[in-house]
Every structure is written in structure tokens, then in C-alpha cells.
Design an enzyme around this catalytic site. Structure first.
Site, PDB file in Angstrom:
ATOM      1  N   LYS A 103       3.765 -10.271   5.847  1.00 49.45           N
ATOM      2  CA  LYS A 103       3.495  -9.101   5.105  1.00 49.45           C
ATOM      3  C   LYS A 103       3.428  -7.627   6.460  1.00 49.45           C
ATOM      4  O   LYS A 103       3.353  -8.554   7.343  1.00 49.45           O
ATOM      5  CB  LYS A 103       2.576  -8.675   4.586  1.00 49.45           C
ATOM      6  CG  LYS A 103       0.958  -9.503   4.823  1.00 49.45           C
ATOM      7  CD  LYS A 103       0.100  -9.772   4.334  1.00 49.45           C
ATOM      8  CE  LYS A 103      -0.759 -10.216   5.063  1.00 49.45           C
ATOM      9  NZ  LYS A 103      -0.461 -11.589   5.578  1.00 49.45           N
ATOM     10  N   TYR A 188      -3.801  -5.011   4.186  1.00 49.96           N
ATOM     11  CA  TYR A 188      -5.092  -5.701   3.448  1.00 49.96           C
ATOM     12  C   TYR A 188      -5.686  -5.026   2.827  1.00 49.96           C
ATOM     13  O   TYR A 188      -5.953  -5.620   1.937  1.00 49.96           O
ATOM     14  CB  TYR A 188      -6.001  -6.381   4.828  1.00 49.96           C
ATOM     15  CG  TYR A 188      -4.522  -7.048   5.482  1.00 49.96           C
ATOM     16  CD1 TYR A 188      -4.949  -8.374   5.661  1.00 49.96           C
ATOM     17  CD2 TYR A 188      -4.124  -6.891   6.650  1.00 49.96           C
ATOM     18  CE1 TYR A 188      -3.776  -9.515   6.114  1.00 49.96           C
ATOM     19  CE2 TYR A 188      -2.909  -8.116   7.646  1.00 49.96           C
ATOM     20  CZ  TYR A 188      -3.517  -9.781   7.031  1.00 49.96           C
ATOM     21  OH  TYR A 188      -2.438 -10.657   7.992  1.00 49.96           O
TER      22      TYR A 188
END
Length: 373
Positions: A103, A188
Site C-alpha cells: 500500500k 493507515y
């Protein structure tokens, strides 16, 4: 079309040999039974040779030989710079190779969609490496949010920061190529708010700040974001490349609050502090090998024909919010997001426990590809 798996072990090529690959991904294969490290791909011959010898690998490839590397494996773990995710994922899919991608999934929604389309067209699995979707402490936070123990969950707040050196890829690449704290750390916080609220935000408001240091000439120093969710709920977070280390979030309800500190780490334990009606309880979740867990899970999806969670749609959901964050910061006003269809979200059934390993030393060379970041 994806190729037939020749054994009950999925053979991987790790593509990109920067810090995260060396200290976390490569060692993780020792903690898996259904996954095998078969090849590595890097733009640095010295790094390839040293790591190939360390892991006793015969298949060592440069980026120019990527297609040859693909012919040797069933899946790739992509740890290349963010702006290269789409290219290397699509090329893998076209070769019938499954894709586990770090990611953020990509830099733009269009790039994410191209990766999803390629995987569907060539019938390969695509998963985004949200390692915390398999971590006990994180999944327990989701359970608590859904249990009603906190009452009605009302708001979420998070801080995620570190000091980044001026030669780090995270600040030497501009935002248009996936640099900056939002792509690196903000995802996140975005992801946590989404899975704790079990919903997608409807409005985004963001602002950035920069103290004028030379290392922040291409990216902002920090960004603060407010996300409005259905049910009159609000999530806020700040991510920074110029502040002391912090990695935490709090989830506050009408009857209690949960603080996770640290919350997002892979190299340490995760800690909870739960306060309900004035009584506080603390719980520590020991450090685990989060990367082995996601490898085990993805290989199981390949071997048993299951669709992974987190899928490409999960990666796309975060990137559309990142784009809205920068749009809002530029315009100085709130950005409304269109409604999204319901999708599968992480739950406790996904917990996978693999013991932690000692952090290895990294092989560092002067890398024009940015892998030393």
C-alpha cells in the site's frame, strides 16, 4: 489466464528490495508453509547478489528481466515505489501471475482501476498488503467497536508521525508520484477509520503545513484531515514526516473509549487502553510476524480459489480518499465523495498468528531506483 499452480506452495518473486522488503518481507517466508521465496527483482546488482546469497536463491533478476522473473513464479510481492505499482501489477497479471501489492495501491484511482481490471481480465488474484487486517490487536479493536461496549461510536482521532531524512524516497518523490506523508502514513489512519466505522466517508476536509525545510521542497511536512461519515460520525487525523515518532488512534463512544498506542507498528507490540464507565483496562498484544500472516492468507486464497480481503477495491477506496484530501487542501474547502457499494471488511476470522523474527540488517547501496528508502 492464471497458470496452474504446480504444488501446494505458492512461489513468489519479491520485486523491489528496499527497507521494508529486506527487514520484513524476505524473512517472512521462513514463517510460512504454503509460500516460498523463489526469486528477487532489483535494479541493483550488488543488492541482488548479497540477498540472493543470503536466501540461497538461483533466480536473481533486474527490472529489465522482469518478464523472465514472472515465468519462474506463481505470485509477486510488489515493494517498488508507489508510482510503479500499476505498471508492475498489470505486467504480472498479463503473465498470469497473482499480485500482492504494498500500500498505497497506486497513486490515482485510474491506476487502481487498471490493476483491478487487469487482474479480472487475466483471472489472477489481487490483494493489497494491509497487514493489520490479520493482526490480533487491530481485529480486537474492530470487535470492540461492533460490540456496543463503547456505546454508540461517535468519533475517531489518530496521529502518525516520524522524522524522515532528506534523502528518503518518501520526500524525494513529489506527491504526483506518491510521495508525502498521506500516501505513506495517512493511508493507515484512513483505513483504520473506515474499518472501525464499517463505512465510507461522505465528505473530506484537509489542510497541509510546511515549515520551509529543504527536505520538504517536493512534499508537505504534514497534513491534517477531517472525514465525515454516515450516522453523524467524524474521524480526524494528522500525519507528519517532521515530528517525533507517534503511532496511535483513539475510538470514542458514548460510554467508553479505546486507545491503541502503538497502533500501526509491525516491529513492536500493539497496546490497548480501554476505558468504560470510568474503569480502565490495559491489554498488550505481543509482536508478531504480520508479513508472514498476509503471505499465508494470500497463498491460501490462490490455492483454494478464494477472493482476498483486502482486495483491490479496498486499495481503491483509500486512494480515492487520498486524492480527495489533496483536492480539498488545494481548494481550501470540503470535498464530497460519491456513495460506494458495500464491500467485505476485515473481521476477527482473519486473524493469523506467526511468531516474530529478529530484525535483519539491510543491504544498502546507492540506488537510483529509490530502493534504499
Amino acid at each position: 489466464m492464471s497458470r496452474e499452480t504446480k504444488s501446494r506452495k505458492i512461489r513468489y518473486a519479491v520485486v523491489g528490495l528496499g527497507h521494508i522488503a529486506q527487514v520484513a518481507v524476505l524473512p517472512a517466508f521462513r514463517n510460512t508453509k504454503n509460500s516460498e521465496l523463489a526469486a528477487i527483482v532489483s535494479g541493483e546488482s550488488e543488492k541482488r547478489d548479497k540477498l540472493g546469497k543470503k536466501y540461497r536463491l538461483d533466480h536473481l533478476y533486474s527490472y529489465e528481466d522482469y518478464e523472465q522473473a514472472l515465468s519462474e513464479v506463481d505470485a509477486v510481492y510488489l515493494a517498488v515505489p508507489n508510482h510503479l505499482h500499476r505498471e508492475y501489477a498489470v505486467r504480472a497479471a498479463e503473465a498470469g501471475v497473482h499480485v500482492l501489492c504494498e500500500k498505497p495501491m497506486a497513486v490515482t484511482q485510474a491506476e487502481c482501476q487498471a490493476m483491478i481490471d487487469a487482474a479480472e481480465q487475466h483471472r489472477v488474484k489481487l490483494m493489497i498488503a494491509y497487514r493489520l487486517h490479520f493482526e490480533a490487536g487491530n481485529l480486537e479493536a474492530i470487535r470492540l467497536a461492533e460490540s456496543g461496549k463503547l456505546g454508540k461510536v461517535r468519533f475517531f482521532t489518530s496521529e502518525f508521525a516520524q522524522q524522515v531524512t532528506d534523502d528518503n524516497l518518501r520526500v524525494t518523490e513529489d506527491v504526483e508520484r506518491g510521495g508525502g506523508p498521506v500516501y505513506d502514513m495517512g493511508v493507515y489512519c484512513i483505513n483504520a477509520a473506515r474499518y472501525l466505522f464499517r463505512a465510507e466517508p461522505t465528505h473530506i476536509f484537509a489542510t497541509t503545513a510546511n515549515d520551509g525545510e529543504e527536505r520538504f521542497s517536493k512534499v508537505e511536512e504534514m497534513t491534517s484531515v477531517l472525514m465525515r461519515f454516515p450516522g453523524e460520525r467524524i474521524a480526524t487525523f494528522t500525519c507528519s514526516f517532521g515530528a517525533a515518532d507517534v503511532s496511535r488512534y483513539s475510538l470514542i463512544g458514548t460510554e467508553g473509549l479505546l486507545t491503541c498506542d502503538p497502533a500501526y507498528e509491525y516491529a513492536s507490540e500493539i497496546k490497548h487502553q480501554l476505558t468504560v464507565r470510568g474503569k480502565t483496562r490495559e491489554q498488550t498484544f505481543p509482536k508478531r510476524d504480520q508479513f508472514a500472516a498476509e503471505l499465508v492468507y494470500f497463498s491460501d486464497c490462490i490455492l483454494n480459489g478464494k477472493e482476498p480481503e483486502p482486495s483491490g477495491l479496498e486499495g481503491l477506496a483509500d486512494v480515492r480518499i487520498v486524492e480527495a484530501i489533496y483536492e480539498s487542501a488545494r481548494a481550501g474547502k470540503s470535498v464530497e465523495l460519491p456513495a460506494q457499494p458495500e464491500k467485505k471488511r476485515p473481521s476477527r476470522v482473519q486473524e493469523i498468528h506467526r511468531p516474530a523474527h529478529e530484525k535483519p540488517k539491510t543491504v544498502r547501496v546507492k540506488s537510483p531506483s529509490g530502493e534504499a528508502a
